[in-house]
Design an enzyme around this catalytic site. Structure first.
Site, PDB file in Angstrom:
ATOM      1  N   GLU A 215       0.821  -1.215   0.000  1.00 56.12           N
ATOM      2  CA  GLU A 215       0.000   0.000   0.000  1.00 56.12           C
ATOM      3  C   GLU A 215       0.857   1.269   0.000  1.00 56.12           C
ATOM      4  O   GLU A 215       0.479   2.278  -0.614  1.00 56.12           O
ATOM      5  CB  GLU A 215      -0.942  -0.001   1.202  1.00 56.12           C
ATOM      6  N   HIS A 218       1.679   2.166  -3.447  1.00 57.20           N
ATOM      7  CA  HIS A 218       0.627   2.987  -4.072  1.00 57.20           C
ATOM      8  C   HIS A 218       0.733   4.440  -3.615  1.00 57.20           C
ATOM      9  O   HIS A 218       0.584   5.365  -4.423  1.00 57.20           O
ATOM     10  CB  HIS A 218      -0.752   2.447  -3.696  1.00 57.20           C
ATOM     11  N   TRP A 226       0.240  -5.564 -13.013  1.00 60.88           N
ATOM     12  CA  TRP A 226      -0.426  -6.037 -14.236  1.00 60.88           C
ATOM     13  C   TRP A 226      -1.155  -4.925 -14.980  1.00 60.88           C
ATOM     14  O   TRP A 226      -1.681  -5.134 -16.056  1.00 60.88           O
ATOM     15  CB  TRP A 226      -1.394  -7.177 -13.908  1.00 60.88           C
ATOM     16  N   ASP A 237       1.708  -0.590 -15.982  1.00 65.03           N
ATOM     17  CA  ASP A 237       2.005   0.060 -14.701  1.00 65.03           C
ATOM     18  C   ASP A 237       2.971   1.219 -14.899  1.00 65.03           C
ATOM     19  O   ASP A 237       3.455   1.807 -13.936  1.00 65.03           O
ATOM     20  CB  ASP A 237       2.573  -0.947 -13.698  1.00 65.03           C
TER      21      ASP A 237
END
Length: 520
Positions: A215, A218, A226, A237
């Site tokens: 996380e 992110h 993917w 990505d």
């Protein structure tokens, strides 16, 4: 919305993309900021932006929001998660040795460290942990855990702390994050209490702290490996050294796992940004590190401080080494050495060193050395912040307006006001004779990433859109947009001290041409 979404029991289910799409739908400003952040990341990964040196240490506040006593996790469990983050983001995790040989060359050190905050937003001492009892039995990805009013805990300032909420999550959701560019009040990472750290309430197969690693990836602008296009092969990505992949991998795949004609090596399923079990994800790539560093140089430039990159080594490696080194020298040498050797070694060298050594040092060495050595060395060592722990200085963040300016202003006026385009030296350009540069023809810029689609269609342009109908006025507006972006880049380079005399002249000429076209 995913309030009613139920995820498979063994799925590493992440709600980040659901949050991302919700913000795109609800907040037009978020879409503009994300577009600028992606343009910045694109330039950084093409080598046009210099990355910060050394490592960055990020202060963390962990908000424990619990409905039962079991969910009120211990300080030891929180400390275990911080240790895991420092290993994973420094490529110091012991299991990085399991990376298959074809992917090992691109496994990279992200140069990031994490530490619990020691002072709160008011400057008071803190252990970096807040604890809040709630009546909510299970939260979802609607950000209610991030506010006092909805049974959660308000965020600490997002430009000073990485906020991590640990709470009960419903429907099999393991965690979610907010990409850079979202609202400050909800910025940070959310992780379920059963997937945090490697002890206490952590449960297999997500009991090694890798949910938080995923996380935070992110939070630093990494997408799923993917490309978030379902099981297709058209997603991306936006990282060059991660293979194209047909959907998420679950559990513990066996190498090679081939999809999307990516053989012979197949999917990089051991990457932190896939969906495999905690004991299977073990690496970031060089390209992912470049993207995270671009985020720290751009939208998250205000957070953290630069520290020395002292090498970290996997904990498992040093265990047996000391034993091996101590066994051999102790057993054999005493048996083989002659009885008289110690006497010879003691007699001769000791006499010489006692009689002659101190005389030379006092008469010659101290007199000469005292005059010359201290002059320059202290100054040289003082310049390197990496040599004096505890005295790190935060990096000066680039101008925040680069990430906040609406697209309309690129055409109608300067970014962030005149200071982004005019000479910041006293007097501005008005007191300096400048030869106007002829207006440039629109150049074909680098193709940017396309927001939230996972694809980059052909023909994409960094230029502001031009209205249909053509004409000289439309062309002039397009040129103004080109110059607005160019001048904003010159301003950023100037504030970073990267413009030489020739660069300053080019900046003046670009400003003169901008004004000649009608810019203000």
């Amino acid at each position: 919305m995913s309030d009613n979404t139920t995820h498979p029991e063994r799925c590493r289910c992440c709600g980040t993309m659901a949050v991302h799409r919700r913000l795109l739908d609800q907040d037009p400003g978020y879409a503009r900021r994300r577009s600028r952040i992606e343009e910045h990341a694109f330039r950084a990964m093409r080598g046009t932006i210099v990355q910060r040196p050394g490592c960055t240490r990020i202060p963390v506040v962990v908000h424990v929001v619990y409905n039962t006593d079991e969910q009120n996790i211990s300080r030891e469990q929180i400390d275990s998660q911080i240790e895991i983050l420092n290993e994973d983001f420094r490529k110091a995790n012991a299991d990085v040795s399991t990376v298959p040989a074809p992917f090992a060359p691109v496994a990279a050190d992200a140069r990031l460290l994490f530490a619990l905050a020691t002072s709160d937003p008011d400057g008071n001492p803190t252990d970096g942990i807040t604890r809040t009892r709630t009546d909510v039995s299970g939260f979802v990805d609607d950000d209610k855990v991030k506010a006092d009013a909805s049974g959660g805990k308000d965020a600490w300032p997002a430009d000073e702390y990485l906020n991590i909420w640990v709470c009960p999550l419903s429907g099999g959701l393991l965690g979610y994050a907010q990409f850079p560019g979202g609202p400050a009040a909800t910025d940070g990472v959310v992780v379920t209490y059963t997937g945090f750290g490697n002890m206490g309430t952590a449960r297999a197969p997500f009991d090694l702290g890798r949910t938080t690693t995923h996380e935070i990836g992110h939070w630093l602008n990494l997408f799923h490996i993917w490309g978030d296009d379902g099981t297709g092969c058209s997603g991306s990505d936006f990282v060059d050294d991660t293979p194209n992949q047909g959907g998420a991998n679950l559990g513990k795949p066996t190498f090679p796992k081939v999809s999307c004609d990516n053989g012979p090596d197949g999917d990089m399923f051991m990457n932190y940004m896939d969906y495999v079990d905690d004991d299977t994800m073990v690496m970031f790539t060089e390209g992912q590190v470049a993207r995270m560093q671009a985020c720290l140089d751009g939208p998250r430039s205000a957070i953290g401080e630069m520290v020395s990159c002292t090498p970290l080594h996997p904990k498992a490696l040093p265990k047996d080494t000391p034993k091996e080194f101590t066994k051999e020298p102790i057993k054999d040498p005493p048996k083989e050495r002659p009885k008289d050797n110690p006497k010879e070694f003691v007699k001769e060298p000791v006499k010489e060193s006692v009689k002659e050594g101190p005389k030379d040092l006092i008469k010659d060495g101290i007199k000469d050395g005292g005059k010359e050595l201290p002059k320059d060395n202290p100054k040289d060592f003082g310049k390197d912040p990496g040599l004096e722990p505890g005295k790190w200085k935060p990096l000066d963040p680039p101008p925040k307006q680069i990430f906040e300016v609406p697209t309309k202003q690129l055409v109608e006026g300067p970014v962030g006001g005149k200071q982004a385009f005019e000479n910041p030296l006293p007097g501005g350009w008005g007191n300096q004779p400048v030869q106007p540069m002829q207006p440039m023809q629109p150049a074909q810029p680098l193709q940017p990433f396309v927001l939230a689609t996972g694809q980059a269609p052909s023909g994409a342009s960094l230029k502001p859109p031009v209205a249909d109908g053509g004409g000289e006025q439309d062309q002039s507006q397009a040129l103004l947009g080109e110059y607005a972006q160019l001048l904003a880049q010159y301003a950023q380079l100037y504030q970073q001290g990267m413009l030489d005399q020739q660069g300053m002249l080019a900046w003046q000429q670009a400003w003169a041409a901008y004004v000649q076209l009608g810019g203000r």
